[in-house]
Design a protein around this motif. Structure first.
Motif, PDB file in Angstrom:
ATOM      1  N   GLN A 165       0.826  -1.209   0.000  1.00  8.18           N
ATOM      2  CA  GLN A 165       0.000   0.000   0.000  1.00  8.18           C
ATOM      3  C   GLN A 165       0.860   1.259   0.000  1.00  8.18           C
ATOM      4  OE1 GLN A 165      -2.580  -0.342   3.361  1.00  8.18           O
ATOM      5  NE2 GLN A 165      -3.928  -1.885   2.413  1.00  8.18           N
ATOM      6  N   PHE A 166       1.915   1.287   0.794  1.00  7.03           N
ATOM      7  CA  PHE A 166       2.801   2.448   0.830  1.00  7.03           C
ATOM      8  C   PHE A 166       3.449   2.688  -0.517  1.00  7.03           C
ATOM      9  CE2 PHE A 166       5.170   5.646   2.941  1.00  7.03           C
ATOM     10  CZ  PHE A 166       6.411   5.674   2.336  1.00  7.03           C
ATOM     11  N   GLU A 167       3.866   1.587  -1.186  1.00  7.84           N
ATOM     12  CA  GLU A 167       4.471   1.747  -2.508  1.00  7.84           C
ATOM     13  C   GLU A 167       3.467   2.268  -3.515  1.00  7.84           C
ATOM     14  OE1 GLU A 167       7.163  -0.881  -5.672  1.00  7.84           O
ATOM     15  OE2 GLU A 167       6.243  -1.832  -3.927  1.00  7.84           O
ATOM     16  N   GLN A 168       2.184   1.825  -3.413  1.00  6.71           N
ATOM     17  CA  GLN A 168       1.142   2.317  -4.324  1.00  6.71           C
ATOM     18  C   GLN A 168       0.866   3.807  -4.102  1.00  6.71           C
ATOM     19  OE1 GLN A 168      -2.542   0.193  -3.976  1.00  6.71           O
ATOM     20  NE2 GLN A 168      -3.546   1.350  -5.613  1.00  6.71           N
ATOM     21  N   VAL A 169       0.814   4.214  -2.798  1.00  6.36           N
ATOM     22  CA  VAL A 169       0.569   5.632  -2.490  1.00  6.36           C
ATOM     23  C   VAL A 169       1.691   6.504  -3.030  1.00  6.36           C
ATOM     24  CG1 VAL A 169       0.416   7.316  -0.610  1.00  6.36           C
ATOM     25  CG2 VAL A 169      -0.878   5.184  -0.496  1.00  6.36           C
ATOM     26  N   MET A 170       2.926   6.063  -2.827  1.00  4.77           N
ATOM     27  CA  MET A 170       4.049   6.858  -3.319  1.00  4.77           C
ATOM     28  C   MET A 170       4.049   6.921  -4.833  1.00  4.77           C
ATOM     29  SD  MET A 170       5.227   7.992  -0.601  1.00  4.77           S
ATOM     30  CE  MET A 170       6.596   8.841  -1.352  1.00  4.77           C
ATOM     31  N   THR A 171       3.612   5.836  -5.483  1.00  8.88           N
ATOM     32  CA  THR A 171       3.539   5.850  -6.953  1.00  8.88           C
ATOM     33  C   THR A 171       2.484   6.860  -7.431  1.00  8.88           C
ATOM     34  OG1 THR A 171       4.214   3.533  -6.992  1.00  8.88           O
ATOM     35  CG2 THR A 171       3.191   4.430  -8.999  1.00  8.88           C
ATOM     36  N   GLU A 172       1.310   6.861  -6.760  1.00 12.29           N
ATOM     37  CA  GLU A 172       0.252   7.814  -7.145  1.00 12.29           C
ATOM     38  C   GLU A 172       0.626   9.242  -6.793  1.00 12.29           C
ATOM     39  OE1 GLU A 172      -3.167   6.447  -5.135  1.00 12.29           O
ATOM     40  OE2 GLU A 172      -3.513   4.705  -6.452  1.00 12.29           O
ATOM     41  N   LEU A 173       1.449   9.449  -5.768  1.00 17.09           N
ATOM     42  CA  LEU A 173       1.823  10.793  -5.343  1.00 17.09           C
ATOM     43  C   LEU A 173       2.859  11.447  -6.243  1.00 17.09           C
ATOM     44  CD1 LEU A 173       1.328  12.895  -3.122  1.00 17.09           C
ATOM     45  CD2 LEU A 173       3.212  11.869  -1.830  1.00 17.09           C
ATOM     46  N   GLN A 174       3.587  10.619  -7.016  1.00 18.73           N
ATOM     47  CA  GLN A 174       4.652  11.174  -7.853  1.00 18.73           C
ATOM     48  C   GLN A 174       4.129  12.150  -8.909  1.00 18.73           C
ATOM     49  OE1 GLN A 174       6.909   7.911  -9.417  1.00 18.73           O
ATOM     50  NE2 GLN A 174       8.095   7.611  -7.531  1.00 18.73           N
ATOM     51  N   PRO A 175       2.989  11.903  -9.643  1.00 19.32           N
ATOM     52  CA  PRO A 175       2.491  12.927 -10.601  1.00 19.32           C
ATOM     53  C   PRO A 175       2.111  14.232  -9.901  1.00 19.32           C
ATOM     54  CG  PRO A 175       1.493  10.787 -11.036  1.00 19.32           C
ATOM     55  CD  PRO A 175       2.216  10.640  -9.749  1.00 19.32           C
ATOM     56  N   VAL A 176       1.508  14.132  -8.684  1.00 18.95           N
ATOM     57  CA  VAL A 176       1.121  15.353  -7.972  1.00 18.95           C
ATOM     58  C   VAL A 176       2.350  16.154  -7.589  1.00 18.95           C
ATOM     59  CG1 VAL A 176      -0.049  16.266  -5.938  1.00 18.95           C
ATOM     60  CG2 VAL A 176      -0.958  14.245  -7.115  1.00 18.95           C
ATOM     61  N   LEU A 177       3.382  15.477  -7.092  1.00 18.35           N
ATOM     62  CA  LEU A 177       4.609  16.178  -6.738  1.00 18.35           C
ATOM     63  C   LEU A 177       5.275  16.777  -7.956  1.00 18.35           C
ATOM     64  CD1 LEU A 177       6.049  13.653  -4.129  1.00 18.35           C
ATOM     65  CD2 LEU A 177       4.908  15.818  -3.684  1.00 18.35           C
ATOM     66  N   ARG A 178       5.184  16.065  -9.084  1.00 18.81           N
ATOM     67  CA  ARG A 178       5.781  16.596 -10.307  1.00 18.81           C
ATOM     68  C   ARG A 178       5.032  17.861 -10.763  1.00 18.81           C
ATOM     69  NH1 ARG A 178       4.886  12.571 -13.181  1.00 18.81           N
ATOM     70  NH2 ARG A 178       6.696  11.378 -12.516  1.00 18.81           N
ATOM     71  N   GLN A 179       3.690  17.850 -10.645  1.00 19.19           N
ATOM     72  CA  GLN A 179       2.908  19.031 -11.030  1.00 19.19           C
ATOM     73  C   GLN A 179       3.172  20.205 -10.090  1.00 19.19           C
ATOM     74  OE1 GLN A 179      -1.280  18.368 -11.227  1.00 19.19           O
ATOM     75  NE2 GLN A 179      -1.759  20.437 -11.919  1.00 19.19           N
ATOM     76  N   LEU A 180       3.269  19.931  -8.781  1.00 20.38           N
ATOM     77  CA  LEU A 180       3.585  20.998  -7.825  1.00 20.38           C
ATOM     78  C   LEU A 180       4.965  21.568  -8.078  1.00 20.38           C
ATOM     79  CD1 LEU A 180       2.168  19.512  -4.516  1.00 20.38           C
ATOM     80  CD2 LEU A 180       1.200  21.325  -5.913  1.00 20.38           C
ATOM     81  N   ASN A 181       5.878  20.712  -8.514  1.00 28.05           N
ATOM     82  CA  ASN A 181       7.224  21.202  -8.826  1.00 28.05           C
ATOM     83  C   ASN A 181       7.205  22.122 -10.033  1.00 28.05           C
ATOM     84  OD1 ASN A 181       9.963  21.529  -8.643  1.00 28.05           O
ATOM     85  ND2 ASN A 181      10.453  19.687  -9.815  1.00 28.05           N
ATOM     86  N   GLU A 182       6.371  21.799 -11.022  1.00 24.27           N
ATOM     87  CA  GLU A 182       6.308  22.620 -12.234  1.00 24.27           C
ATOM     88  C   GLU A 182       5.428  23.847 -12.028  1.00 24.27           C
ATOM     89  OE1 GLU A 182       4.864  19.993 -15.197  1.00 24.27           O
ATOM     90  OE2 GLU A 182       6.703  18.788 -15.329  1.00 24.27           O
ATOM     91  N   LYS A 183       4.334  23.728 -11.262  1.00 24.26           N
ATOM     92  CA  LYS A 183       3.390  24.853 -11.093  1.00 24.26           C
ATOM     93  C   LYS A 183       2.916  24.881  -9.650  1.00 24.26           C
ATOM     94  CE  LYS A 183      -0.625  27.011 -13.242  1.00 24.26           C
ATOM     95  NZ  LYS A 183      -1.704  26.845 -14.216  1.00 24.26           N
ATOM     96  N   PRO A 184       3.597  25.604  -8.760  1.00 20.50           N
ATOM     97  CA  PRO A 184       3.266  25.571  -7.320  1.00 20.50           C
ATOM     98  C   PRO A 184       1.852  26.040  -7.010  1.00 20.50           C
ATOM     99  CG  PRO A 184       5.414  26.585  -7.714  1.00 20.50           C
ATOM    100  CD  PRO A 184       4.788  26.412  -9.040  1.00 20.50           C
ATOM    101  N   ASN A 185       1.271  26.937  -7.827  1.00 22.64           N
ATOM    102  CA  ASN A 185      -0.049  27.469  -7.489  1.00 22.64           C
ATOM    103  C   ASN A 185      -1.184  26.652  -8.068  1.00 22.64           C
ATOM    104  OD1 ASN A 185       0.332  28.037 -10.134  1.00 22.64           O
ATOM    105  ND2 ASN A 185      -0.289  30.198 -10.020  1.00 22.64           N
ATOM    106  N   SER A 186      -0.926  25.401  -8.497  1.00 20.51           N
ATOM    107  CA  SER A 186      -1.977  24.581  -9.098  1.00 20.51           C
ATOM    108  C   SER A 186      -3.011  24.137  -8.076  1.00 20.51           C
ATOM    109  CB  SER A 186      -1.341  23.357  -9.776  1.00 20.51           C
ATOM    110  OG  SER A 186      -0.638  22.592  -8.817  1.00 20.51           O
TER     111      SER A 186
END
Length: 547
Positions: free
Chosen positions: A509-530
């Protein structure tokens, strides 16, 4: 034969003049008398200047005063430059005393105007020229015909005033003058002074309403519908039915002010304001000017926006921005200067007891105590901003105290801008977290745990084999029971055991959560005000021509 003597002729004196000549002599005498009578009965000849000769006929168009004929048009010609019509009229003898410097002429014809319908009687009789007698002592023979009838005669009882404004076309002749919605006068004349570059509007206030005009009376333009949207919200006002159609001018002494002495002098001058709000603002003529420097967007902040202290207005925004960045500065300077004024009458209700110097000294002390200005939303619907002031004791006095010869009013980021900064700070911290290193450490921990479990499983198998031997079975019962307990304990950590399954499930479950969290972190890195703003704006609709 005897000759008889010739008879002698008798002579008689002939009269010098025959009585027949009395007839032409009498006729000539009568003619001379009639000529003298005609000459003595004729009045002066005048010249009228008009824009058009519509409805004017030589020998037919009459000049009337109080519906009595006092002259007739004798000639209509163009002037030398063809810019106007010159009408010659022969006046009666009695009309000579009416022709003064302030005598007025206008053409009476059917009219539909702001004051109603007039001149219907001329539909059958034809147009005529109306004369309004003057009261001046100066005689005059050349006049200009008015385009519209005058509002009131020169001897009418009332008060004439002159309003000045920077722009022409604000009022027209015949527009109503209103007091609390009631018509008490009319606009008589509109002119523009090319020297002062100001428009002049002459009003006539009918008696007894002229007693309402005081020294501190203020005049402002009245439109039929007045809709204002500002940081204070919506403000809708509807005037009288006449002003709804034509507009006009209203007046009164603002509430809370002394009216002053009565105005009786004719042609007294007053200022014409654009609206009642401008009238109220002009009473705060004593103020201190400051510059506020904001390092955030000032969109929605307009000149005239209020400056408040805990909901109480203390000033007004004057100019946004005060100046634009020069070519040398570019956009490196993040601060946007805004010119404001702190009004003495708003800060202190007893302003006549306080001077501007005392007010400035008091504000300087408040700046040291932490008085700061922030931008706040005044109207969510229109997006209008206002400036709010508050005391923040933890803030230090700014290093700069002057900007373009203006004193600086300290500012502080507030409202949405401060919230946006906090969100950006949180997102930056999240973005700085070592997520990839944490995942790698967890993977290594999982691999180590799997190796440990495999070794434990191997030991359990060896113990099973050992216990199956006859020699082992011959061991005392106590030792065998101990080994069985060890076997059960080791079996509890096997692949089929609940702890192993729970640990494996938790790691999955932890590995699945971290996998799903990676696109969100990538978007926050590119556009912080999203997290606050949505994605890209939809494309503008393209109009399609109808069938």
């Amino acid at each position: 034969m005897s000759e008889q003597p010739a008879s002698s002729a008798k002579t008689q004196a002939i009269k010098q003049v025959s009585s027949i000549w009395l007839v032409p002599i009498i006729a000539i005498g009568i003619g001379i008398w009639m000529l003298i009578q005609f000459m003595t009965s004729q009045g002066p000849e005048i010249t009228l200047k008009m824009d058009t000769a519509e409805g004017i006929e030589v020998g037919k168009t009459e000049i009337k005063a109080l519906n009595v004929k006092v002259g007739v048009v004798t000639g209509v010609t163009l002037n030398e430059d063809y810019s106007a019509i010159e009408v010659t009229a022969q006046m009666n003898k009695d009309a000579a005393r009416m022709l003064k410097d302030d005598t007025l002429f206008w053409v009476v014809k059917p009219r539909i105007g702001k004051s109603g319908v007039s001149g219907l009687e001329t539909l059958l009789s034809g147009s005529y020229i109306q004369l309004q007698p003057g009261r001046s002592e100066v005689d005059k023979r050349h006049f200009e015909v008015l385009d519209v009838p005058p509002v009131a005669p020169p001897d009418a009882k009332g008060l004439r005033l002159v309003l000045t404004h920077n722009e022409a076309g604000k009022l027209a002749v015949g527009d109503p003058v209103l007091y609390e919605g009631f018509t008490v006068g009319r606009v008589e004349q509109t002119t523009f002074d090319t020297k002062t570059k100001k428009a002049h509007y002459q009003l006539f206030i009918f008696q007894p309403y002229d007693s309402l005009i005081r020294k501190r009376t203020r005049f402002w333009l009245t439109s039929g519908v007045d809709l204002q949207m500002s940081a204070e919200g919506f403000n809708l006002k509807i005037g009288s039915i006449e002003s709804l159609i034509t507009g006009g001018v209203s007046f009164r002494v603002p509430k809370g002010r002394e009216p002053g002495e009565l105005i009786t002098k004719q042609m007294s001058k007053f200022r014409l304001y654009n609206n009642l709000k401008d009238v109220r603002e002009r009473f705060f003529d004593e103020y201190l000017e400051y510059v506020m420097l904001f390092d955030e967007s000032v969109r929605g902040l307009k000149p005239g926006a209020p400056i408040e202290y805990r909901g109480i207005r203390i000033g007004t925004v004057q100019k946004v921005p005060l100046s634009l960045p020069t070519a040398r500065e570019g956009f490196t300077n993040k601060d946007i200067p805004v010119l404001i004024r702190i009004e003495l009458g708003r800060v202190n209700t007893h302003a006549h007891h306080t001077t501007l110097a005392e007010l400035k000294e008091s504000l300087d002390k408040e700046f040291k105590n932490g008085l700061r200005a922030t931008l706040k939303t005044g109207n969510l619907l229109t997006g209008a901003l206002l400036i709010d002031t508050e005391v923040y004791p933890d803030d230090k006095m700014p290093t700069e105290s002057k900007y373009a010869n203006y004193d600086i009013f300290p500012t502080k980021a507030g409202g949405f801008a401060q919230f946006q900064k906090q969100i950006s700070s949180i997102l930056t911290k999240i973005n700085d977290l070592p997520v990839e290193d944490t995942l790698a450490t967890l993977n290594r921990t999982l691999e180590t745990s799997q190796g440990t479990l495999a070794a434990a499983e191997k030991v359990a198998n060896e113990l099973n084999k050992l216990l199956a031997k006859k020699d082992t079975q011959a061991i005392p019962t106590e030792i065998r029971e101990s080994l069985q307990q060890i076997q059960e304990t080791l079996n509890g950590y096997g692949p089929e055991a609940a702890p192993y399954q729970n640990l494996q499930q938790a790691l999955d479950q932890f590995e699945q959560v971290m996998t799903e969290l990676q696109p969100v972190l990538r978007q926050l890195n590119e556009k912080p005000n999203s997290l606050i703003f949505t994605g890209e704006k939809p494309a503008d609709p393209i109009p399609v021509r109808g069938q």
